[in-house]
Design an enzyme around this catalytic site. Structure first.
Site, PDB file in Angstrom:
ATOM      1  N   LEU A  45       6.290   3.536  -3.038  1.00 47.05           N
ATOM      2  CA  LEU A  45       6.488   2.364  -3.893  1.00 47.05           C
ATOM      3  C   LEU A  45       5.656   2.487  -5.171  1.00 47.05           C
ATOM      4  CD1 LEU A  45       7.762  -0.464  -4.048  1.00 47.05           C
ATOM      5  CD2 LEU A  45       5.826  -1.335  -2.752  1.00 47.05           C
TER       6      LEU A  45
ATOM      7  N   GLY B 163       0.804  -1.224   0.000  1.00 54.11           N
ATOM      8  CA  GLY B 163       0.000   0.000   0.000  1.00 54.11           C
ATOM      9  C   GLY B 163       0.835   1.271   0.000  1.00 54.11           C
ATOM     10  N   ASP B 164       2.157   1.119  -0.020  1.00 54.35           N
ATOM     11  CA  ASP B 164       3.031   2.278   0.132  1.00 54.35           C
ATOM     12  C   ASP B 164       2.979   3.215  -1.078  1.00 54.35           C
ATOM     13  OD1 ASP B 164       5.473   3.386   1.721  1.00 54.35           O
ATOM     14  OD2 ASP B 164       6.070   3.374  -0.378  1.00 54.35           O
ATOM     15  N   VAL B 165       2.711   4.474  -0.809  1.00 57.35           N
ATOM     16  CA  VAL B 165       2.578   5.436  -1.905  1.00 57.35           C
ATOM     17  C   VAL B 165       3.908   5.680  -2.614  1.00 57.35           C
ATOM     18  CG1 VAL B 165       1.854   7.770  -2.512  1.00 57.35           C
ATOM     19  CG2 VAL B 165       0.658   6.531  -0.740  1.00 57.35           C
TER      20      VAL B 165
END
Length: 302
Positions: A259, A255-257
DNA sequence: ATCCAGGAACTGT
DNA sequence: ACAGTTCATGGA
């Protein structure tokens, strides 16, 4: 751990896949960082080992990390603990041969793996620091996250001044357990984050959460479950802490933005990839998801 | 100004 | 289980 103790310094022998300069680039990404400093190609960092402050100076010579002690020379036992810290900090236990073998055949990672060869995940060996940094970083931009971290350290951390340079330690959970919500709100922490942070500090003070007990869990999945049971730690933070504190090379904070943006850039997309598209890309990274993530994060600093 | 940032808990179905 | 809402502020 592979290291040697000399009379006045330590030498740490890293594995073959290691590049000190590449690691330095990542460590240098914020000019607000108080937990280490760069000077003339060396890293200075303050550590607290067995209740005493130890200033270390890291350099790279003859394919070894040389650790010197500009402030005062620690005991032999403390030197071993310093070596263990550095070994963990640079994630030197991971054997990256398999990662580079996989990356060479991967269209997303191929170029990055060559460009950043020798970069290792820069870890946060201290569990409290890893948890709090994850919480600070939730849902805010990285610049502001560093501002909040700097304020937290300046207000509640210990420091040591040597020849006019001040070096800082991350605040202890004992200290943070003793402060009020208002103390953090004054520093522009949201009420919610202030609750999470003080809550975790109290849990660690009461020994309900310790790195040692988590390490006794049978597998990483169980550690993740224990971490997400902590108020304020969701899936993203748990994966982040697994990468940075528990050396899990398979964790994948999907869910990392950051990434998502890194993948968008590398693939020349108009929009951020969906979770499904990311899972598809990551099929080829199996076993090395954390390193793929870290190299993608690194690519954001070009 | 406007959008959104290295999410998570809470609420209602 | 799952989707929608709230938190709350600064950076670009």
């Amino acid at each position: 751990m592979n290291w040697k103790l000399d009379s006045t310094y330590i030498q740490i022998i890293p594995p073959k896949e290691f590049d000190f300069q590449e690691c330095l680039v990542f460590l240098n990404r914020s000019n607000q960082e108080l937990l280490h400093q760069m000077k003339d190609g060396h890293i200075y960092k303050l550590l607290k080992i067995d209740e005493s402050l130890i200033l270390v100076k890291l350099g790279y010579e003859n394919h070894m990390i040389k650790v010197e002690f500009p402030y005062h020379q620690p005991s032999e036992e403390s030197c071993r603990k310093v070596a263990e810290y550095v070994w963990e900090w640079f994630d030197l236990d991971s054997d990256l041969a398999g990662f580079y073998e996989m990356a060479a055949k991967d269209k997303v990672l191929n170029k990055m793996a060559q460009q950043y060869y020798g970069l290792r995940i820069l870890c946060i060996p201290d569990l409290f620091e890893a948890l709090i940094w994850a919480i600070i970083g939730q849902q805010i931009n990285l610049t502001f996250a560093y501002t909040l971290k700097r304020r937290l350290i300046e207000h509640f951390g210990e420091s040591l001044t040597v020849n006019g340079d001040t070096f800082w330690l991350f605040p202890s959970y004992k200290k943070i357990a003793s402060i009020d919500l208002e103390d953090l709100k004054k520093l522009q922490f949201t009420g919610r984050k202030a609750e999470y942070i003080i809550g975790i500090a109290n849990s660690m003070k009461n020994e309900e959460i310790t790195k040692e007990s988590l390490l006794l869990q049978q597998d990483n999945q169980k550690i993740v479950k224990s971490l997400t049971a902590i108020r304020g730690i969701g899936p993203w933070s748990a994966d982040y802490v697994m990468m940075k504190c528990f050396h899990s090379i398979t964790s994948f904070p999907i869910g990392d933005v950051g990434l998502q943006n890194a993948l968008k850039n590398r693939l020349g997309m108009e929009r951020k990839p969906t979770v499904e598209e990311m899972k598809k890309l990551a099929e080829n990274w199996e076993g090395w998801e954390a390193y793929a993530t870290f190299y993608l994060w690194r690519s954001l600093y070009e």
